[in-house]
Design an enzyme around this catalytic site. Structure first.
Site, PDB file in Angstrom:
ATOM      1  N   LYS A  22       0.830  -1.210   0.000  1.00  0.00           N
ATOM      2  CA  LYS A  22       0.000   0.000   0.000  1.00  0.00           C
ATOM      3  C   LYS A  22       0.863   1.259   0.000  1.00  0.00           C
ATOM      4  O   LYS A  22       0.620   2.190  -0.771  1.00  0.00           O
ATOM      5  CB  LYS A  22      -0.908   0.000   1.229  1.00  0.00           C
ATOM      6  CG  LYS A  22      -1.617   1.318   1.452  1.00  0.00           C
ATOM      7  CD  LYS A  22      -2.338   1.373   2.774  1.00  0.00           C
ATOM      8  CE  LYS A  22      -1.494   1.653   3.978  1.00  0.00           C
ATOM      9  NZ  LYS A  22      -1.266   3.065   4.325  1.00  0.00           N
ATOM     10  N   ASN A  23       1.872   1.287   0.854  1.00  0.00           N
ATOM     11  CA  ASN A  23       2.645   2.526   0.989  1.00  0.00           C
ATOM     12  C   ASN A  23       3.514   2.808  -0.237  1.00  0.00           C
ATOM     13  O   ASN A  23       3.787   3.964  -0.552  1.00  0.00           O
ATOM     14  CB  ASN A  23       3.499   2.498   2.267  1.00  0.00           C
ATOM     15  CG  ASN A  23       2.631   2.660   3.511  1.00  0.00           C
ATOM     16  OD1 ASN A  23       1.468   3.049   3.415  1.00  0.00           O
ATOM     17  ND2 ASN A  23       3.192   2.349   4.669  1.00  0.00           N
ATOM     18  N   CYS A 117      -3.137  12.803  13.212  1.00  0.00           N
ATOM     19  CA  CYS A 117      -3.898  11.589  12.979  1.00  0.00           C
ATOM     20  C   CYS A 117      -3.838  10.753  14.231  1.00  0.00           C
ATOM     21  O   CYS A 117      -3.221  11.151  15.217  1.00  0.00           O
ATOM     22  CB  CYS A 117      -3.386  10.844  11.763  1.00  0.00           C
ATOM     23  SG  CYS A 117      -1.918   9.938  12.101  1.00  0.00           S
ATOM     24  N   ARG A 122       2.400  14.012  13.443  1.00  0.00           N
ATOM     25  CA  ARG A 122       2.846  13.842  12.054  1.00  0.00           C
ATOM     26  C   ARG A 122       3.062  15.141  11.265  1.00  0.00           C
ATOM     27  O   ARG A 122       2.342  15.451  10.318  1.00  0.00           O
ATOM     28  CB  ARG A 122       1.880  12.914  11.316  1.00  0.00           C
ATOM     29  CG  ARG A 122       1.770  11.601  12.035  1.00  0.00           C
ATOM     30  CD  ARG A 122       0.990  10.586  11.282  1.00  0.00           C
ATOM     31  NE  ARG A 122       1.750   9.936  10.232  1.00  0.00           N
ATOM     32  CZ  ARG A 122       1.312   8.883   9.568  1.00  0.00           C
ATOM     33  NH1 ARG A 122       0.141   8.381   9.822  1.00  0.00           N
ATOM     34  NH2 ARG A 122       2.057   8.335   8.641  1.00  0.00           N
ATOM     35  N   PRO A 123       4.079  15.909  11.641  1.00  0.00           N
ATOM     36  CA  PRO A 123       4.392  17.137  10.905  1.00  0.00           C
ATOM     37  C   PRO A 123       4.926  16.822   9.504  1.00  0.00           C
ATOM     38  O   PRO A 123       5.344  15.700   9.235  1.00  0.00           O
ATOM     39  CB  PRO A 123       5.500  17.763  11.755  1.00  0.00           C
ATOM     40  CG  PRO A 123       6.134  16.623  12.474  1.00  0.00           C
ATOM     41  CD  PRO A 123       5.047  15.610  12.698  1.00  0.00           C
ATOM     42  N   ASP A 305       5.003   0.087  12.071  1.00  0.00           N
ATOM     43  CA  ASP A 305       3.733  -0.457  11.583  1.00  0.00           C
ATOM     44  C   ASP A 305       3.520  -1.910  12.009  1.00  0.00           C
ATOM     45  O   ASP A 305       2.450  -2.474  11.760  1.00  0.00           O
ATOM     46  CB  ASP A 305       3.657  -0.357  10.045  1.00  0.00           C
ATOM     47  CG  ASP A 305       3.369   1.069   9.587  1.00  0.00           C
ATOM     48  OD1 ASP A 305       3.166   1.949  10.438  1.00  0.00           O
ATOM     49  OD2 ASP A 305       3.343   1.293   8.353  1.00  0.00           O
ATOM     50  N   ARG A 397      -8.571   0.348   5.205  1.00  0.00           N
ATOM     51  CA  ARG A 397      -7.671   1.286   4.519  1.00  0.00           C
ATOM     52  C   ARG A 397      -6.463   0.557   3.937  1.00  0.00           C
ATOM     53  O   ARG A 397      -5.889   1.004   2.934  1.00  0.00           O
ATOM     54  CB  ARG A 397      -7.146   2.340   5.519  1.00  0.00           C
ATOM     55  CG  ARG A 397      -8.110   3.437   5.829  1.00  0.00           C
ATOM     56  CD  ARG A 397      -7.450   4.428   6.758  1.00  0.00           C
ATOM     57  NE  ARG A 397      -6.080   4.651   6.344  1.00  0.00           N
ATOM     58  CZ  ARG A 397      -5.094   5.051   7.125  1.00  0.00           C
ATOM     59  NH1 ARG A 397      -5.328   5.318   8.386  1.00  0.00           N
ATOM     60  NH2 ARG A 397      -3.882   5.217   6.670  1.00  0.00           N
TER      61      ARG A 397
HETATM   62  C1  UD1 Z   1       5.240   6.322   6.512  1.00  0.00           C
HETATM   63  C2  UD1 Z   1       4.201   5.237   6.346  1.00  0.00           C
HETATM   64  C3  UD1 Z   1       3.665   4.792   7.684  1.00  0.00           C
HETATM   65  C4  UD1 Z   1       4.816   4.399   8.592  1.00  0.00           C
HETATM   66  C5  UD1 Z   1       5.879   5.486   8.649  1.00  0.00           C
HETATM   67  C6  UD1 Z   1       7.124   5.062   9.407  1.00  0.00           C
HETATM   68  C7  UD1 Z   1       3.276   5.793   4.184  1.00  0.00           C
HETATM   69  C8  UD1 Z   1       2.103   6.300   3.420  1.00  0.00           C
HETATM   70  N1  UD1 Z   1       3.132   5.763   5.511  1.00  0.00           N
HETATM   71  O1  UD1 Z   1       4.575   7.430   7.109  1.00  0.00           O
HETATM   72  O2  UD1 Z   1       2.794   3.698   7.478  1.00  0.00           O
HETATM   73  O3  UD1 Z   1       4.306   4.190   9.895  1.00  0.00           O
HETATM   74  O4  UD1 Z   1       6.290   5.841   7.331  1.00  0.00           O
HETATM   75  O5  UD1 Z   1       7.680   3.930   8.838  1.00  0.00           O
HETATM   76  O6  UD1 Z   1       4.268   5.368   3.629  1.00  0.00           O
HETATM   77  N2  UD1 Z   1       8.634  13.674  10.728  1.00  0.00           N
HETATM   78  C9  UD1 Z   1       8.921  14.987  11.013  1.00  0.00           C
HETATM   79  N3  UD1 Z   1       8.798  15.906  10.002  1.00  0.00           N
HETATM   80  C10 UD1 Z   1       8.414  15.558   8.754  1.00  0.00           C
HETATM   81  C11 UD1 Z   1       8.124  14.216   8.462  1.00  0.00           C
HETATM   82  C12 UD1 Z   1       8.243  13.276   9.485  1.00  0.00           C
HETATM   83  O7  UD1 Z   1       9.275  15.329  12.132  1.00  0.00           O
HETATM   84  O8  UD1 Z   1       8.335  16.447   7.883  1.00  0.00           O
HETATM   85  C13 UD1 Z   1       8.765  12.644  11.794  1.00  0.00           C
HETATM   86  C14 UD1 Z   1       7.430  11.972  12.146  1.00  0.00           C
HETATM   87  O9  UD1 Z   1       6.697  12.708  13.105  1.00  0.00           O
HETATM   88  C15 UD1 Z   1       7.888  10.644  12.681  1.00  0.00           C
HETATM   89  C16 UD1 Z   1       9.150  10.348  11.836  1.00  0.00           C
HETATM   90  O10 UD1 Z   1       9.563  11.586  11.290  1.00  0.00           O
HETATM   91  O11 UD1 Z   1       8.265  10.752  14.021  1.00  0.00           O
HETATM   92  C17 UD1 Z   1       8.946   9.353  10.725  1.00  0.00           C
HETATM   93  O12 UD1 Z   1       7.819   9.718   9.954  1.00  0.00           O
HETATM   94  P1  UD1 Z   1       7.716   9.393   8.400  1.00  0.00           P
HETATM   95  O13 UD1 Z   1       8.738   8.348   8.049  1.00  0.00           O
HETATM   96  O14 UD1 Z   1       7.713  10.645   7.632  1.00  0.00           O
HETATM   97  O15 UD1 Z   1       6.278   8.733   8.293  1.00  0.00           O
HETATM   98  P2  UD1 Z   1       5.283   8.870   7.086  1.00  0.00           P
HETATM   99  O16 UD1 Z   1       6.006   8.999   5.807  1.00  0.00           O
HETATM  100  O17 UD1 Z   1       4.226   9.871   7.432  1.00  0.00           O
END
Ligand code: UD1
Length: 430
Positions: A22-23, A117, A122-123, A305, A397
């Site tokens: 999915k991701n 969420c 999730r910034p 996950d 989802r």
């Molecule tokens: C993706 C996955 C999700 C998985 C996560 C971690 C998708 C659609 N979703 O989510 O299922 O749980 O990776 O493996 O692929 N962060 C910041 N600033 C940012 C972006 C992230 O501080 O701009 C932080 C987040 O709060 C978190 C960490 O970085 O603590 C990792 O998040 P991230 O890898 O970005 O997760 P997603 O891509 O949202």
């Protein structure tokens, strides 16, 4: 409102086939609109997040031809609008990938700012930092992120935190920037590599995906391609833990065992036997699971996950386990639901101490989010008696035919939409 009703206590046995990731699909669908030529995507999972993403893309003028349940042909030539509606981002955060894709192709994009969420705040500051570094002006207007540039220029970008979303989003935009981009401290998840491979198959020049440093030389145009999405390692891991928790023996087919290393290593630690084949893994549960300590980490570490799924196993294991969640701050909500089934745990900050109990017992519970919901279904399959799971829309989802695949392994589970159907199920399964 649909619910899962489960009669627990049956060991899962047999074979289950895993679908596309999915991701990876969410990133690949967004990237597919970066060419005006037709792109064919295979092994697409038929899950709600993917279908919402396709709707969001259709709304901006992408031509979508769903050839069958798992194959779609897309054409981004007719995109007339670069602004995504809030309705879609509200349902699926990953529509923010359209920001990187549209910015790369058209040098402008407008996407509503995703809110928090259920698993944390999730910034997306790192995504925006990357776009700005490439030369885009980024502003927040009326709840939307507006990004625009005369031209994007390749840069050296260091990500402060390892982020899957930021890595993919910046990689997409940089693929069509002028010159060379180097992204450091990248996420190394298999789906980052899959999106990079997909972009390369469209003519992008991306090297190093799967390592800490990704190097991209921007190209002016991308072209048609045909691509098959990698198997979903989280779906696979979920069935592996379902086998472990129910005392089962399951062959999980159509996987890349290398992507499952951290999960396999924990299953071995809690006492399972795991056999690896070229494209399958077999998990055989022990008489009694053992405790273990777990810390979630970016790939190749143990995935966040998969945290709720192992949490359920540890709730039934011999001894006390410590689970540390280092990626998202709010991922222990399932333990409150699990407590209603007799589990014993205590959460302090990002750590949960789980003391294994002899047996879980069926209860009425709700899915707090996607993975937690799937984990609670596993708990229901392992528990004595009847479990009702509410809010299964979260589970849908990301899991295709979840109840059907579990029934294929012998589980007594059904998706019901009324009390009457639930009563009929109970009468039937005894
Ligand atoms: C993706 C996955 C999700 C998985 C996560 C971690 C998708 C659609 N979703 O989510 O299922 O749980 O990776 O493996 O692929 N962060 C910041 N600033 C940012 C972006 C992230 O501080 O701009 C932080 C987040 O709060 C978190 C960490 O970085 O603590 C990792 O998040 P991230 O890898 O970005 O997760 P997603 O891509 O949202």
């Amino acid at each position: 409102m649909e619910q899962y009703i489960i009669r627990g206590g049956v060991a899962l046995n047999g074979e289950v086939e895993i679908g596309g990731a999915k991701n990876a699909a969410l990133g690949i669908l967004a990237a597919a609109i970066m060419t005006d030529e037709e792109v064919l995507i295979e092994n697409l999972p038929d899950v709600r997040d993917v279908n919402v993403m396709l709707e969001a893309m259709a709304q901006i003028g992408v031509k979508i031809d769903r050839r069958d349940r798992h194959t779609v042909a897309l054409c981004g030539a007719g995109i007339g609008d670069v602004s995504i509606e809030y309705e879609y981002i509200k349902k699926i955060r990953a529509s923010y990938y359209l920001l990187g894709a549209l910015l790369g192709k058209y040098k402008k994009a407008e996407v509503p700012l995703p809110g928090g969420c259920n698993i944390g705040s999730r910034p997306i500051d790192l995504h925006l930092k990357g776009f700005k570094a490439l030369g885009a002006k980024v502003s927040i207007r009326n709840g939307s992120i507006c990004a625009a540039a005369q031209a994007l220029h390749g840069r050296h970008i260091f990500l402060d935190t390892v982020s899957v979303g930021a890595t993919i989003n910046i990689m997409m935009a940089a693929s069509m920037a002028e010159g060379r981009t180097v992204i450091e401290n990248c996420a190394k998840e298999p789906h980052v590599v899959d999106v990079a491979n997909f972009l390369n198959s469209m003519g992008a020049n991306i090297k190093g995906a799967g390592t800490d440093v990704i190097r991209i030389v921007g190209v002016e145009k991308l072209h048609a391609t045909e691509y098959s999405i990698i198997p979903d390692q989280i779906e696979a891991g979920t069935y592996m833990f379902a086998a472990a928790c129910t005392g089962g023996d399951v062959l999980v087919r159509n996987v890349i065992p290398k992507h499952l290393e951290a999960t396999i290593s924990k299953l071995l630690e809690i006492g399972c036997e795991v056999e690896e084949f070229d494209t399958a893994v077999r998990v055989k549960a022990p008489e009694k699971l053992s405790c273990a300590n777990v810390k979630t980490l970016p790939y190749p570490g143990y995935p966040t996950d998969m945290q709720p799924q192992i949490g359920v196993a540890l709730a039934m294991a011999e001894g006390t386990s410590i689970v540390t969640e280092s990626i998202f701050e709010n991922r222990f909500k399932y333990l409150d639901e699990l407590a209603r089934m007799g589990a014993v745990s205590k959460v302090e900050g990002n750590t949960a101490v789980i003391s294994g109990v002899e047996k879980l017992t069926g209860a009425r519970i709700s899915a707090p989010d996607l993975r937690a919901g799937a984990a609670l279904v596993i708990a229901g399959l392992a528990a004595d008696g009847i479990t009702m799971v509410d809010d299964i829309i979260y589970i849908q989802r990301g899991y295709e035919n979840f109840d059907q695949k579990l029934r294929g392994l012998g589980a007594r589970i059904e998706c019901v939409s009324s009390e009457r159907e639930a009563r009929k199920f109970v009468l039937r399964v005894g």
